[in-house]
Design an enzyme around this catalytic site. Sequence first.
Site, PDB file in Angstrom:
ATOM      1  N   CYS A  82       0.847  -1.194   0.000  1.00  0.00           N
ATOM      2  CA  CYS A  82       0.000   0.000   0.000  1.00  0.00           C
ATOM      3  C   CYS A  82       0.883   1.244   0.000  1.00  0.00           C
ATOM      4  O   CYS A  82       2.025   1.205   0.451  1.00  0.00           O
ATOM      5  CB  CYS A  82      -0.903   0.049   1.236  1.00  0.00           C
ATOM      6  SG  CYS A  82      -2.052  -1.322   1.375  1.00  0.00           S
ATOM      7  N   CYS A 166      -2.904  -8.651   6.477  1.00  0.00           N
ATOM      8  CA  CYS A 166      -2.836  -7.571   5.500  1.00  0.00           C
ATOM      9  C   CYS A 166      -4.235  -7.009   5.324  1.00  0.00           C
ATOM     10  O   CYS A 166      -5.198  -7.768   5.154  1.00  0.00           O
ATOM     11  CB  CYS A 166      -2.295  -8.111   4.177  1.00  0.00           C
ATOM     12  SG  CYS A 166      -2.541  -7.003   2.767  1.00  0.00           S
ATOM     13  N   CYS A 429      -6.335   2.850 -16.984  1.00  0.00           N
ATOM     14  CA  CYS A 429      -5.761   2.639 -15.655  1.00  0.00           C
ATOM     15  C   CYS A 429      -4.535   3.517 -15.427  1.00  0.00           C
ATOM     16  O   CYS A 429      -3.842   3.352 -14.424  1.00  0.00           O
ATOM     17  CB  CYS A 429      -5.415   1.164 -15.443  1.00  0.00           C
ATOM     18  SG  CYS A 429      -4.273   0.491 -16.670  1.00  0.00           S
TER      19      CYS A 429
END
Length: 577
Positions: A82, A166, A429
Site C-alpha cells: 500500500c 494484511c 488505468c
Amino acid sequence: MEKNKLYELEIDSIAEDGSGIGRLDGLVVFCRGMLPGERGVVRILKVTKSYAVGKAVSISTFSPHRVEPPSCPNFARSCGGCTFCHLDAAEQLTWKRRRVSDCLSRIGGLPDAAALVAPVLPSEPVFRYRNKSIYAFSPAAGGGITCGFYAPNSHRVVPIRETEGCLLENEMSREIRDFTVEYMNAYGISAYDECSGKGVLRALMVRTNHRGPREAMAVLVIHAKTLPGMEAYAAALCAALPFVVSVYLCANTQNTNVVLRGDLRLICGKPSIRDVIGAFPGAPSFEISPHSFYQVNPTQTERLYELVYAFLPDEPQLIYDIYCGIGTIGIYLLSRLREAGKAQERLPILAGVESVSSAVSDARRNALENGFPNAAFYCGDAADVTPDVIARYGTPSVVILDPPRKGCDAALIETVLASNAENIIYVSCDPATLARDLKRICAAGYLCARIQPVDMFPQSGHVETVVLLSHKKPDSYIHIDVEFGEGEGKIPVDKIVQRAEQYKPKERVTYKRIKEYILEKYGFKVHTAYIAEVKRSLGLPMYDAPNAVEKLKQARKHPTPEKVEAIKDALHYFAVI
C-alpha cells in the site's frame, strides 16, 4: 543541494507511489511518508539533474488528513503493498481526481479539465477488497520461512505478521497464506534467496471469487523443476480449506520479476474458478484461470461496468471491445441489455480483440456459457487485427478501449478514428497515457462528454478513469433560402451539377483502402505501420504521439523498397500526394 545533508522541506503534492513532493532550489524532491501541507527536515538520499529523493527526519507541521497510526501496521514497516495508508480516505479521492485533471490539462491539452473531471467514485469497502494476492517468500529471521510483500523499490520482503495480517487481502486469501506458511515450515521447505540463488519457494498467488459458491485458486511458484510432496500439500490444502478448488505448481527458474513464468501445471482440482459480475437476474459468470486479466476489486468492477453500460448509445447495433481480455466488459453489456428486455435477436453484435491467446479462448467459452453464441473474439495485436475486424463488420455504434497502462498503440487509434465510430468509451488505468491518447482522439473531432474516475485501488495512488467520447456537434444552424432559375439573385439550374461536382468533398482515404489498392494491384499486403512510415517520410500530416516510448522492446521493422514504391503509388492514386 548535496547528498546526505539535511534540509527543511514543505510538501505541496503527492506522487502515485505515496511520496510527498516538495521543491528546493527549483529541484523537485520526493519524500516518502510526508503529505501535502506538511513541513519537516529531510535527509537527501539521492540527487539527479531533474529530481532528488529524501527521507523525513522529523515533521514539524502535520497534515490534518494524516492517519496516525497508519491504517495498516505493515505500512509503518515499509511494506510496499500500500502507498496511501497514512492519508484519510476522502483526501485520497481528492488527490486522485486532481491527478486525472492535471494529466488531462498538462499532457492532453484539454481545456477546463478540472471542471470536466467528475468526483472520484469511492470504493466500498476500502479494506479487504482484493480478489488476487501475490505473496513473496523469504527466509525468516528465526529460521524457517515467512511471506509478505516487497518494500518499495526493492526485493526485500516485509513479512506479514499473523496477528495483524494484511488489510487488503480477503479472508480466503489469508487462510490459504497462513496454511501454506505453516505447512512448508512443518516440512522444512526453504524459501528462495535471490542473493545466494539457493532455496525453493518463490511466491504464492491466490485468486478468489466474489459471488456464487466460494471458490479459490492457489498457485505455488518454485525455483526448481519440481517440488517433492506437492501433491500431498495440494490435497491437505483442499481438505483443510474446502473452498480451494484449484491448485497449480509453477516451476520458475528464470531470473525475472514475472511471477508466472515457466512451466505451469495443474496439481489438484479444476483448471479455473468461476465468478459472477453483477447482482441482476442473468448476471454473467466468468471462468478465471491463472493468467486471466480480471479486475482485483470486485465491488468496484461492477460499478465501473455499470458506467460503461450507462455510456452506451441508444439501441447499439455493433460493439467493438478492444483489449477485451476474457470478455468481461462486452459480455457484461450484452447481459445488461438482455436483462433490460432486449430479445436475443435484437442484441448488438459484439466483436472483441485481444493479444493473449488463452484469454481469447476464455472469452469465447465465457460468451457461449452466458448464452451469446454470436459474440466473436479475435486474437492478435490490436493494431494489426482491428483493421480486419472493421473491414468485416463495418462502422460500429461504439468502440470500447480498455488498454494496459501503456495506453493505445498510435496505429490502433488511427484505425479507430477511420472507422467513423460515433462514440468511443475509453477505460484507462493510467491518467498520463489516457491524456496522451485523448489529445490525439479529440484532435480528430471528438469531444469528452463524460470523464468519471473510479477508485478501484483504495490505499494506493492508482485510479481508473472511464471517458465517453462523442463526435462534435454544431453549436448552431443558419437557415438560408435559395432560388433556382434565371435572373438576378438566382442560381442557374444548368450550373447546379457543375458546382456540386466542383465542391464535392473528397472521399476519405483510409488505410484500409490503401491496403486494398496495393493488394489488388501488386498482390502483396502492407502493414498499417508501413503506410504511416511512408506518410511521415513525405511530410504528410500525422497524429503525433507526444509521450511515445523512446526505445521499443523490439527493433521496428521497415518496409522494403518495393513496398515503399507501392505505398507511394497508392498515395498518388488517391491524390494524397
